[in-house]
Design an enzyme around this catalytic site. Structure first.
Site, PDB file in Angstrom:
ATOM      1  NE  ARG A  62      -4.182   1.694   2.100  1.00 36.53           N
ATOM      2  CZ  ARG A  62      -4.339   2.673   2.986  1.00 36.53           C
ATOM      3  NH1 ARG A  62      -3.482   2.802   3.979  1.00 36.53           N
ATOM      4  NH2 ARG A  62      -5.343   3.526   2.888  1.00 36.53           N
ATOM      5  CG  HIS A  66      -1.675   5.173  -0.675  1.00 39.52           C
ATOM      6  ND1 HIS A  66      -2.491   5.870   0.188  1.00 39.52           N
ATOM      7  CD2 HIS A  66      -2.413   4.121  -1.107  1.00 39.52           C
ATOM      8  CE1 HIS A  66      -3.665   5.259   0.268  1.00 39.52           C
ATOM      9  NE2 HIS A  66      -3.637   4.196  -0.498  1.00 39.52           N
ATOM     10  CG  ASP A  67       6.017   7.094  -3.338  1.00 44.81           C
ATOM     11  OD1 ASP A  67       6.054   8.276  -2.933  1.00 44.81           O
ATOM     12  OD2 ASP A  67       6.882   6.602  -4.087  1.00 44.81           O
ATOM     13  CB  SER A  74       6.772  12.863  -2.362  1.00 40.22           C
ATOM     14  OG  SER A  74       5.652  12.239  -2.964  1.00 40.22           O
ATOM     15  CG  ASN A  92      -1.419   8.773   2.356  1.00 43.56           C
ATOM     16  OD1 ASN A  92      -1.728   7.716   1.823  1.00 43.56           O
ATOM     17  ND2 ASN A  92      -0.804   9.761   1.706  1.00 43.56           N
ATOM     18  N   PRO A 162      -7.000   7.769  -4.620  1.00 43.93           N
ATOM     19  CG  PRO A 162      -6.869   5.504  -5.112  1.00 43.93           C
ATOM     20  CD  PRO A 162      -6.066   6.768  -5.147  1.00 43.93           C
ATOM     21  CG  HIS A 192      -8.710  -4.186  -1.420  1.00 43.78           C
ATOM     22  ND1 HIS A 192      -9.282  -3.577  -2.516  1.00 43.78           N
ATOM     23  CD2 HIS A 192      -8.277  -3.180  -0.624  1.00 43.78           C
ATOM     24  CE1 HIS A 192      -9.199  -2.262  -2.385  1.00 43.78           C
ATOM     25  NE2 HIS A 192      -8.598  -1.990  -1.244  1.00 43.78           N
ATOM     26  CG  ASP A 244      -5.847 -16.241  -1.712  1.00 46.54           C
ATOM     27  OD1 ASP A 244      -6.426 -15.133  -1.740  1.00 46.54           O
ATOM     28  OD2 ASP A 244      -5.872 -16.991  -0.726  1.00 46.54           O
TER      29      ASP A 244
END
Length: 304
Positions: A62, A66-67, A74, A92, A162, A192, A244
């Site tokens: 994650r 996100h980066d 950053s 975040n 998002p 996820h 999986d």
């Protein structure tokens, strides 16, 4: 042409297009001569961290995602008098984690290389790949040679990341702005399949949604009350420590923490209703393409 070959063909074509527009200085072998010990050091520390806490694999994945609405490291920067950290952005704050593992990796890589050689952005990308590998997923090629940003922007992170509150049209638009399409959105949601979700994220769904399995909702309510317990955790699928296809299979059955009905309708339009209803082929194909899309993100969003 069957569904799986067609799906892969389209993504490979998109990948080739992305390659045509990226810098030739980037390469999976970027550090082979600069510091051949770097990638083994990253892998060693990631494996140890995931062994201690399997959830850390999802956290490192994650962090990279996100980066990688910039792919420039950053996200790792703390606030200064010149800017506010991206760690405080809506997507975040009190959510992204694993920074101590990244710090450990950076220190060890600098040690084995004898000097700072590997960028933090590249460390995030490789750590994400090695985390998935440690949890049973396959390897994918990571193009390396990113440069680290010296500044950060919470406002920019708020505008591009998002959000769990976005509906499907907003998510599609968000991904389109990054050069990604609806196939990529469906595939990347497969991330996820590992990790845990906070109660505050799925509370509204388990108490108010109609498109959710009643027994599943009751189970989640046991650890996620109507008020309080915001940080209580629950897995996205029954196998949170294994990469999986369980997430996609449960998405079809509506036994997931997130609202997946619209996502499934997109997947039906892309892959055909029969493949979705049987779930096996859909899950495998979409899981495989998760890795292709991560490669594409690295190409399209390669740091400056």
């Amino acid at each position: 042409m069957g569904m799986a070959p067609r799906f892969n063909f389209l993504l490979h074509a998109f990948l080739c297009l992305a390659l045509a527009t990226t810098s030739f200085s980037s390469s999976p072998n970027f550090y082979d001569n600069l510091c051949p010990q770097a990638l083994p050091a990253i892998k060693r520390i990631v494996e140890a961290a995931v062994h201690r806490e399997p959830r850390m694999g999802a956290s490192l994945l994650r962090l990279h995602f996100h980066d990688c609405f910039g792919c420039d490291g950053s996200l790792l920067l703390d606030s200064t008098s010149a800017f506010e950290t991206e760690k405080n952005a809506r997507g975040n704050f009190n959510s992204v984690r694993g920074f101590e593992v990244v710090d450990q990796i950076k220190a060890e890589v600098d040690r084995v290389c004898g000097r700072p050689v590997v960028s933090c952005a590249d460390i995030l990308a490789v750590a994400a790949r090695d985390s998935v590998l440690a949890l049973g997923g396959p390897r994918w090629k990571v193009r390396l040679g990113r440069r680290d940003s010296t500044t950060a922007s919470r406002a920019l992170a708020d505008s591009v990341l998002p959000s769990a509150s976005m509906d499907l049209p907003a998510l599609i638009s968000n991904f389109k702005n990054q050069g990604l399409n609806t196939r990529d959105l469906v595939a990347l949601s497969g991330g996820h399949t590992i990790g845990l979700s906070q109660c505050v994220i799925f509370r509204n769904r388990i108490y108010n949604a109609t498109n959710i399995d009643p027994a599943f909702a009751k189970e989640r309510r046991a650890t996620c009350p109507r008020t309080g317990g915001n940080t209580n955790l629950a897995p996205f699928d029954p196998t949170p420590a294994r990469f999986d296809t369980a997430y996609f299979k449960n998405l079809v059955k509506e036994i997931v923490n997130i609202n997946g009905r619209q996502l499934i309708m997109v997947a039906i339009n892309i892959n055909g209703r029969q493949s979705i209803m049987t779930t096996t082929n859909f899950g495998k194909v979409t899981r495989d393409n998760f890795f292709l899309v991560l490669e594409i993100m690295g190409y399209l969003l390669f740091g400056p």
